[in-house]
Motif scaffolding. Sequence first.
Motif, PDB file in Angstrom:
ATOM      1  N   ILE A  44      38.696  46.852  40.840  1.00  0.00           N
ATOM      2  CA  ILE A  44      39.077  45.997  39.711  1.00  0.00           C
ATOM      3  C   ILE A  44      40.094  44.948  40.148  1.00  0.00           C
ATOM      4  CG2 ILE A  44      40.244  45.972  37.472  1.00  0.00           C
ATOM      5  CD1 ILE A  44      38.991  48.700  36.919  1.00  0.00           C
ATOM      6  N   LEU A  45      41.120  45.373  40.893  1.00  0.00           N
ATOM      7  CA  LEU A  45      42.124  44.410  41.357  1.00  0.00           C
ATOM      8  C   LEU A  45      41.513  43.383  42.304  1.00  0.00           C
ATOM      9  CD1 LEU A  45      45.193  46.743  42.019  1.00  0.00           C
ATOM     10  CD2 LEU A  45      44.821  45.209  40.094  1.00  0.00           C
ATOM     11  N   GLY A  46      40.554  43.835  43.114  1.00  0.00           N
ATOM     12  CA  GLY A  46      39.886  42.899  44.020  1.00  0.00           C
ATOM     13  C   GLY A  46      39.084  41.855  43.262  1.00  0.00           C
ATOM     14  N   GLU A  47      38.414  42.265  42.194  1.00  0.00           N
ATOM     15  CA  GLU A  47      37.623  41.322  41.406  1.00  0.00           C
ATOM     16  C   GLU A  47      38.534  40.334  40.671  1.00  0.00           C
ATOM     17  OE1 GLU A  47      34.329  39.408  39.953  1.00  0.00           O
ATOM     18  OE2 GLU A  47      34.498  40.940  41.512  1.00  0.00           O
ATOM     19  N   VAL A  48      39.610  40.858  40.063  1.00  0.00           N
ATOM     20  CA  VAL A  48      40.561  39.976  39.376  1.00  0.00           C
ATOM     21  C   VAL A  48      41.214  39.021  40.361  1.00  0.00           C
ATOM     22  CG1 VAL A  48      42.725  39.917  38.076  1.00  0.00           C
ATOM     23  CG2 VAL A  48      40.993  41.623  37.518  1.00  0.00           C
ATOM     24  N   GLY A  49      41.627  39.552  41.516  1.00  0.00           N
ATOM     25  CA  GLY A  49      42.243  38.693  42.522  1.00  0.00           C
ATOM     26  C   GLY A  49      41.289  37.658  43.072  1.00  0.00           C
ATOM     27  N   ILE A  51      38.744  36.166  41.514  1.00  0.00           N
ATOM     28  CA  ILE A  51      38.529  35.091  40.551  1.00  0.00           C
ATOM     29  C   ILE A  51      39.786  34.247  40.365  1.00  0.00           C
ATOM     30  CG2 ILE A  51      37.998  34.608  38.131  1.00  0.00           C
ATOM     31  CD1 ILE A  51      36.230  37.114  38.136  1.00  0.00           C
ATOM     32  N   SER A  52      40.933  34.919  40.170  1.00  0.00           N
ATOM     33  CA  SER A  52      42.168  34.183  39.893  1.00  0.00           C
ATOM     34  C   SER A  52      42.638  33.380  41.099  1.00  0.00           C
ATOM     35  CB  SER A  52      43.264  35.153  39.448  1.00  0.00           C
ATOM     36  OG  SER A  52      43.535  36.114  40.454  1.00  0.00           O
ATOM     37  N   MET A  53      42.559  33.958  42.303  1.00  0.00           N
ATOM     38  CA  MET A  53      43.037  33.240  43.484  1.00  0.00           C
ATOM     39  C   MET A  53      42.055  32.156  43.917  1.00  0.00           C
ATOM     40  SD  MET A  53      46.033  34.281  44.012  1.00  0.00           S
ATOM     41  CE  MET A  53      46.354  33.488  45.581  1.00  0.00           C
ATOM     42  N   SER A  54      40.779  32.307  43.584  1.00  0.00           N
ATOM     43  CA  SER A  54      39.836  31.219  43.835  1.00  0.00           C
ATOM     44  C   SER A  54      40.198  30.000  43.000  1.00  0.00           C
ATOM     45  CB  SER A  54      38.404  31.674  43.522  1.00  0.00           C
ATOM     46  OG  SER A  54      38.002  32.700  44.394  1.00  0.00           O
ATOM     47  N   GLN A  55      40.598  30.246  41.752  1.00  0.00           N
ATOM     48  CA  GLN A  55      41.059  29.154  40.896  1.00  0.00           C
ATOM     49  C   GLN A  55      42.349  28.556  41.448  1.00  0.00           C
ATOM     50  OE1 GLN A  55      39.250  28.078  38.323  1.00  0.00           O
ATOM     51  NE2 GLN A  55      40.675  26.389  38.011  1.00  0.00           N
ATOM     52  N   ALA A  56      43.229  29.421  41.953  1.00  0.00           N
ATOM     53  CA  ALA A  56      44.481  28.940  42.550  1.00  0.00           C
ATOM     54  C   ALA A  56      44.207  28.093  43.790  1.00  0.00           C
ATOM     55  CB  ALA A  56      45.374  30.125  42.898  1.00  0.00           C
ATOM     56  N   ALA A  57      43.217  28.505  44.600  1.00  0.00           N
ATOM     57  CA  ALA A  57      42.869  27.732  45.790  1.00  0.00           C
ATOM     58  C   ALA A  57      42.310  26.359  45.419  1.00  0.00           C
ATOM     59  CB  ALA A  57      41.855  28.507  46.633  1.00  0.00           C
ATOM     60  N   LYS A  69      39.744  26.998  51.895  1.00  0.00           N
ATOM     61  CA  LYS A  69      38.832  28.133  51.899  1.00  0.00           C
ATOM     62  C   LYS A  69      39.650  29.415  51.806  1.00  0.00           C
ATOM     63  CE  LYS A  69      35.124  25.942  54.576  1.00  0.00           C
ATOM     64  NZ  LYS A  69      34.273  26.019  55.787  1.00  0.00           N
ATOM     65  N   ILE A  70      39.148  30.350  51.003  1.00  0.00           N
ATOM     66  CA  ILE A  70      39.844  31.613  50.812  1.00  0.00           C
ATOM     67  C   ILE A  70      38.831  32.742  50.888  1.00  0.00           C
ATOM     68  CG2 ILE A  70      39.665  31.604  48.288  1.00  0.00           C
ATOM     69  CD1 ILE A  70      42.551  32.686  48.257  1.00  0.00           C
ATOM     70  N   THR A  71      39.186  33.825  51.576  1.00  0.00           N
ATOM     71  CA  THR A  71      38.253  34.923  51.801  1.00  0.00           C
ATOM     72  C   THR A  71      38.321  35.937  50.661  1.00  0.00           C
ATOM     73  OG1 THR A  71      39.908  36.164  53.064  1.00  0.00           O
ATOM     74  CG2 THR A  71      38.492  34.658  54.285  1.00  0.00           C
ATOM     75  N   THR A  72      37.387  36.873  50.696  1.00  0.00           N
ATOM     76  CA  THR A  72      37.383  37.972  49.729  1.00  0.00           C
ATOM     77  C   THR A  72      38.626  38.831  49.928  1.00  0.00           C
ATOM     78  OG1 THR A  72      34.965  38.003  49.798  1.00  0.00           O
ATOM     79  CG2 THR A  72      36.066  39.945  48.886  1.00  0.00           C
ATOM     80  N   PRO A  73      39.322  39.218  48.859  1.00  0.00           N
ATOM     81  CA  PRO A  73      40.579  39.957  49.009  1.00  0.00           C
ATOM     82  C   PRO A  73      40.372  41.374  49.519  1.00  0.00           C
ATOM     83  CG  PRO A  73      39.956  39.845  46.709  1.00  0.00           C
ATOM     84  CD  PRO A  73      38.986  38.966  47.447  1.00  0.00           C
ATOM     85  N   ILE A 193      53.261  50.020  46.195  1.00  0.00           N
ATOM     86  CA  ILE A 193      52.889  48.740  45.603  1.00  0.00           C
ATOM     87  C   ILE A 193      51.467  48.388  46.040  1.00  0.00           C
ATOM     88  CG2 ILE A 193      55.220  47.797  45.385  1.00  0.00           C
ATOM     89  CD1 ILE A 193      54.935  46.480  48.038  1.00  0.00           C
ATOM     90  N   CYS A 194      50.874  47.443  45.356  1.00  0.00           N
ATOM     91  CA  CYS A 194      49.515  47.001  45.674  1.00  0.00           C
ATOM     92  C   CYS A 194      49.580  45.700  46.468  1.00  0.00           C
ATOM     93  CB  CYS A 194      48.703  46.795  44.397  1.00  0.00           C
ATOM     94  SG  CYS A 194      48.381  48.311  43.506  1.00  0.00           S
ATOM     95  N   LYS A 195      48.986  45.713  47.635  1.00  0.00           N
ATOM     96  CA  LYS A 195      48.934  44.517  48.476  1.00  0.00           C
ATOM     97  C   LYS A 195      47.510  43.958  48.437  1.00  0.00           C
ATOM     98  CE  LYS A 195      48.566  44.604  53.001  1.00  0.00           C
ATOM     99  NZ  LYS A 195      48.817  44.740  54.445  1.00  0.00           N
ATOM    100  N   ILE A 196      47.403  42.691  48.052  1.00  0.00           N
ATOM    101  CA  ILE A 196      46.108  42.011  48.002  1.00  0.00           C
ATOM    102  C   ILE A 196      46.158  40.895  49.034  1.00  0.00           C
ATOM    103  CG2 ILE A 196      44.430  40.857  46.520  1.00  0.00           C
ATOM    104  CD1 ILE A 196      45.860  42.063  44.118  1.00  0.00           C
ATOM    105  N   SER A 197      45.418  41.047  50.117  1.00  0.00           N
ATOM    106  CA  SER A 197      45.481  40.117  51.249  1.00  0.00           C
ATOM    107  C   SER A 197      44.303  39.151  51.216  1.00  0.00           C
ATOM    108  CB  SER A 197      45.477  40.890  52.569  1.00  0.00           C
ATOM    109  OG  SER A 197      46.561  41.796  52.617  1.00  0.00           O
ATOM    110  N   PHE A 198      44.594  37.874  51.474  1.00  0.00           N
ATOM    111  CA  PHE A 198      43.587  36.822  51.565  1.00  0.00           C
ATOM    112  C   PHE A 198      43.777  36.074  52.872  1.00  0.00           C
ATOM    113  CE2 PHE A 198      44.730  37.474  47.174  1.00  0.00           C
ATOM    114  CZ  PHE A 198      43.531  37.500  46.493  1.00  0.00           C
ATOM    115  N   GLN A 199      42.690  35.567  53.398  1.00  0.00           N
ATOM    116  CA  GLN A 199      42.763  34.657  54.540  1.00  0.00           C
ATOM    117  C   GLN A 199      42.599  33.246  54.009  1.00  0.00           C
ATOM    118  OE1 GLN A 199      43.466  36.323  57.250  1.00  0.00           O
ATOM    119  NE2 GLN A 199      43.821  34.546  58.576  1.00  0.00           N
TER     120      GLN A 199
END
Length: 371
Positions: A44-49, A51-57, A69-73, A193-199
Amino acid sequence: MSSGQMSQEEIDALLNGTGPVDTAVAEEETAPVDHSIPQETKDILGEVGNISMSQAATTLSQLLNRTIKITTPVVSGVTLKQIIDECEVPKVVTTIGFKEGLVGNNVLMIDVEDAVIIADLMMGNDGKNVEGKEFTELELSAVAEAMNQMMGSASTAMATMFSKKIDILPPSVEVWQSPEEATLENITDESTICKISFQLSVEGLLDSEIMQILPLETANEIVEIMLGDEAEVVQGREQEEMVNETPAPASAPVAPAPEAPKPQESVNVQKPKFQDLEQTGAKSSPRNLDLIMDVPLDFSVVLGKSKKTIKDILSLGTGSVVELDKMTDEPLEIYVNGKLIAEGEVVVINESFGIRITNILSKEQRITHLN
């Protein structure tokens, strides 16, 4: 040993105080603490991240005028101490608190070298030849604005997903120069804590990991909202299916009656009802000028105007003088995006021309001028 007996060497080792150690106890004492989070939470956090971080990018791409360009979290449960031990300092850390809709903070971490490139692009440069450049307060402010715009877009995306308003506070940006400075508000070194990593990559300039850190309380709230929405949808579908599948009550067979001429169907005409926009407009569309503060506008000053025929224009040459409709003591007109907004007078500032605003026109004055 399978026979239950000890060898002479083991007996001697026990007498000398160097006997075998209970490996089960030793492994239990040295086993690392499991900070994993449920797979459903990760999904769930991966899906939310995503969508939201794609918009941020997308927002960052517009700010930097570069392809982003941003990778899958990748979502994982860690401690703050693990992040500090694994990452290299210095780091630029942006903390953005949730004002409404969610609890806790949202933290973004990025390398200082990459932050310098982003800041250079934010200031209108090409992002090149910045190696060794000092990260000053100016660069810090530029990165803060970029992160603020990114998380504003991410919050808008989350608000759409959650069907609720998500509002954020202004960002707080700091630089971790050493592991000793690595602290987060209300998070201890051993807190999970939850770490959500993107490239994150910017065309030809940087390719770096950007980390989004969520307190466990915030992550659990996001999961509850998403699961709650899913439960409501499933429940609604089940009720609809139950209604559709309810069998009709049995009745005795009736002989078909002879068809009678169909009377003309009456038409029910009623006045349509429309939603009152004045009641909901102010609540659903809050004013947020921060979203348009960086929109560029054309600012121009008109010295005067003159109408000429084609014959007059063709007769112009070097040294020709064109008389304008303005007197020397009359105020000049100031336009923004072609709209007259003010009047002013010419001044000289360090050998350059400037304009001092003497009058801001009212709406009635602008209409009168157009007429």
